[in-house]
Design a protein around this motif. Structure first.
Motif, PDB file in Angstrom:
ATOM      1  N   MET A   3      -2.585  -8.154   3.070  1.00 54.14           N
ATOM      2  CA  MET A   3      -3.512  -8.894   2.216  1.00 54.14           C
ATOM      3  C   MET A   3      -4.122 -10.093   2.935  1.00 54.14           C
ATOM      4  O   MET A   3      -5.222 -10.535   2.588  1.00 54.14           O
ATOM      5  N   LYS A   4      -3.428 -10.632   3.935  1.00 57.07           N
ATOM      6  CA  LYS A   4      -3.954 -11.773   4.678  1.00 57.07           C
ATOM      7  C   LYS A   4      -4.844 -11.358   5.845  1.00 57.07           C
ATOM      8  O   LYS A   4      -5.475 -12.200   6.470  1.00 57.07           O
ATOM      9  N   ASP A   5      -4.896 -10.058   6.127  1.00 56.39           N
ATOM     10  CA  ASP A   5      -5.710  -9.546   7.233  1.00 56.39           C
ATOM     11  C   ASP A   5      -7.181  -9.596   6.835  1.00 56.39           C
ATOM     12  O   ASP A   5      -7.558  -9.198   5.724  1.00 56.39           O
ATOM     13  N   SER A   6      -8.038 -10.069   7.721  1.00 56.39           N
ATOM     14  CA  SER A   6      -9.463 -10.205   7.410  1.00 56.39           C
ATOM     15  C   SER A   6     -10.186  -8.870   7.377  1.00 56.39           C
ATOM     16  O   SER A   6     -11.301  -8.774   6.866  1.00 56.39           O
ATOM     17  N   ARG A   7      -9.554  -7.820   7.904  1.00 59.54           N
ATOM     18  CA  ARG A   7     -10.206  -6.505   7.909  1.00 59.54           C
ATOM     19  C   ARG A   7     -10.034  -5.816   6.561  1.00 59.54           C
ATOM     20  O   ARG A   7      -9.048  -6.032   5.872  1.00 59.54           O
ATOM     21  N   TYR A  18      -8.586   1.628   1.030  1.00 60.87           N
ATOM     22  CA  TYR A  18      -8.312   1.304  -0.366  1.00 60.87           C
ATOM     23  C   TYR A  18      -9.239   0.180  -0.845  1.00 60.87           C
ATOM     24  O   TYR A  18      -9.801   0.250  -1.936  1.00 60.87           O
ATOM     25  N   GLY A  19      -9.373  -0.857  -0.043  1.00 61.98           N
ATOM     26  CA  GLY A  19     -10.213  -1.983  -0.439  1.00 61.98           C
ATOM     27  C   GLY A  19     -11.677  -1.604  -0.557  1.00 61.98           C
ATOM     28  O   GLY A  19     -12.350  -1.998  -1.513  1.00 61.98           O
ATOM     29  N   ASP A  64      -5.839  -2.948  -0.701  1.00 62.08           N
ATOM     30  CA  ASP A  64      -5.348  -2.626   0.643  1.00 62.08           C
ATOM     31  C   ASP A  64      -3.857  -2.920   0.769  1.00 62.08           C
ATOM     32  O   ASP A  64      -3.096  -2.120   1.324  1.00 62.08           O
ATOM     33  N   GLY A  65      -3.443  -4.092   0.266  1.00 62.77           N
ATOM     34  CA  GLY A  65      -2.054  -4.487   0.420  1.00 62.77           C
ATOM     35  C   GLY A  65      -1.100  -3.721  -0.465  1.00 62.77           C
ATOM     36  O   GLY A  65      -0.058  -3.232  -0.004  1.00 62.77           O
ATOM     37  N   ALA A 105     -16.406  -0.433  -4.005  1.00 62.20           N
ATOM     38  CA  ALA A 105     -17.493   0.467  -4.389  1.00 62.20           C
ATOM     39  C   ALA A 105     -17.386   0.856  -5.865  1.00 62.20           C
ATOM     40  O   ALA A 105     -18.384   0.842  -6.610  1.00 62.20           O
ATOM     41  N   LEU A 106     -16.169   1.203  -6.296  1.00 60.10           N
ATOM     42  CA  LEU A 106     -15.980   1.601  -7.690  1.00 60.10           C
ATOM     43  C   LEU A 106     -16.223   0.433  -8.644  1.00 60.10           C
ATOM     44  O   LEU A 106     -16.833   0.604  -9.704  1.00 60.10           O
ATOM     45  N   ALA A 107     -15.750  -0.756  -8.278  1.00 62.19           N
ATOM     46  CA  ALA A 107     -15.922  -1.920  -9.145  1.00 62.19           C
ATOM     47  C   ALA A 107     -17.399  -2.269  -9.308  1.00 62.19           C
ATOM     48  O   ALA A 107     -17.875  -2.528 -10.421  1.00 62.19           O
TER      49      ALA A 107
END
Length: 293
Positions: free
Chosen positions: A137-141, A145-146, A122-123, A151-153
């Motif tokens: 990156m510090k946002d809890s949402r 991208y994340g 995400d970041g 899902a892919l991982a």
């Protein structure tokens, strides 16, 4: 402690409300106490404080206790191996056995590293400047991208493990322990080559392992990985798997330096996930080369 909170522990200043921050690293902790501290940090397993522990809730001192990281990784891998092995022996499909094995590991670790992977994606690709990327990156949402990266991982881990169960049968449970033991120490290699990201955060304030500690911890991980992979009949895959994992961790470190100016706890979590995927894919490829046992 929730995975978001634990990953944020590596990215934000110390606060008295955070259980992981109740004590600074204990310089007097013995080997067993160090192992338990690392186990509590890397997992959500119910590890009660023991009477001989001077500071059971202290942050683990990875300068002294990094040797415990591969052992804790092996414990988490063994939990997944137990779930997947029981499912396989019960006659469930290899895909179900693989999915249950991965689910058990995610639960045991509290999605610790998965959270870091999502935050990094995400970041890294959701912001235009290093400052904005670190803020995201510090946002809890979680963003697109994340979510896509998670899902892919998970899909790659389950599919590779499905192939291993199909080709080497119960030997796949040894692979889970081996991968757990090596992927976690490899994930901290970026601390040796790039600086902490700018700004306050525990990645900058927590004592990280130096050269000798990294060599010892990774050496234990390499030994466990090689021994268990040989026991599983995958000797030919050991070298390619290690190279794949190292290349992916190096990629994470390079991206972190370019995108946010250094490493954070999320970066180290993302490194673990990519190292695990690289190890599993290379070993599943080796199993395909040699065919079913």
């Amino acid at each position: 402690m929730a995975p978001r909170q634990r990953m944020d522990d590596m990215n934000k200043p110390e606060t008295p409300e955070t259980p992981q921050h109740r004590g600074r690293p204990d310089s007097k902790a013995g080997p067993i106490a160090l192992f338990l501290q690392v186990l509590r940090f890397y997992s959500r397993l119910p590890v009660p404080p023991l009477g001989f522990e001077p500071a059971p809730h202290a942050r683990p001192d990875l300068r002294r206790g990094f040797w415990a990281v591969p052992l804790v990784g092996a414990v988490i891998g063994a939990i997944g191996a137990g779930a997947g092995g029981l499912a396989y022996l019960a006659g469930l499909s290899t895909a179900v056995a693989a999915a249950l094995a991965v689910a058990a590991q995610v639960i045991a670790a509290g999605a610790f590293h998965e959270d870091g992977l999502a935050d990094c994606c995400d970041g890294f690709w959701g912001g235009a400047t290093p400052e904005r990327r670190r803020e995201i990156m510090k946002d809890s949402r979680i963003g697109t991208y994340g979510a896509s990266a998670l899902a892919l991982a998970l899909a790659l881990r389950i599919l590779a493990l499905t192939e291993l169960f199909r080709l080497i049968g119960p030997g796949a449970i040894l692979v889970l322990v081996a991968v757990g033991a090596l992927s976690r120490p490899l994930a901290l290699l970026p601390v040796a080559v790039i600086a902490p990201a700018p700004g306050p955060g525990m990645a900058a304030e927590t004592p990280m392992p130096g050269g000798l500690a990294l060599v010892l911890g990774c050496g234990i991980g390499f030994a466990l990985f090689a021994g268990l992979a040989m026991q599983a009949g995958l000797s030919a895959g050991i070298g390619p798997a290690i190279l794949a994992a190292l290349a992916l961790v190096a990629l994470v470190a390079r991206l972190a330096e370019k995108k946010i100016g250094g490493h954070t706890g999320d970066v180290l979590g993302a490194g673990q996930q990519l190292a695990e995927i690289g190890l599993l894919l290379a070993l599943s490829a080796a199993a395909n080369w040699q065919g079913p046992l």
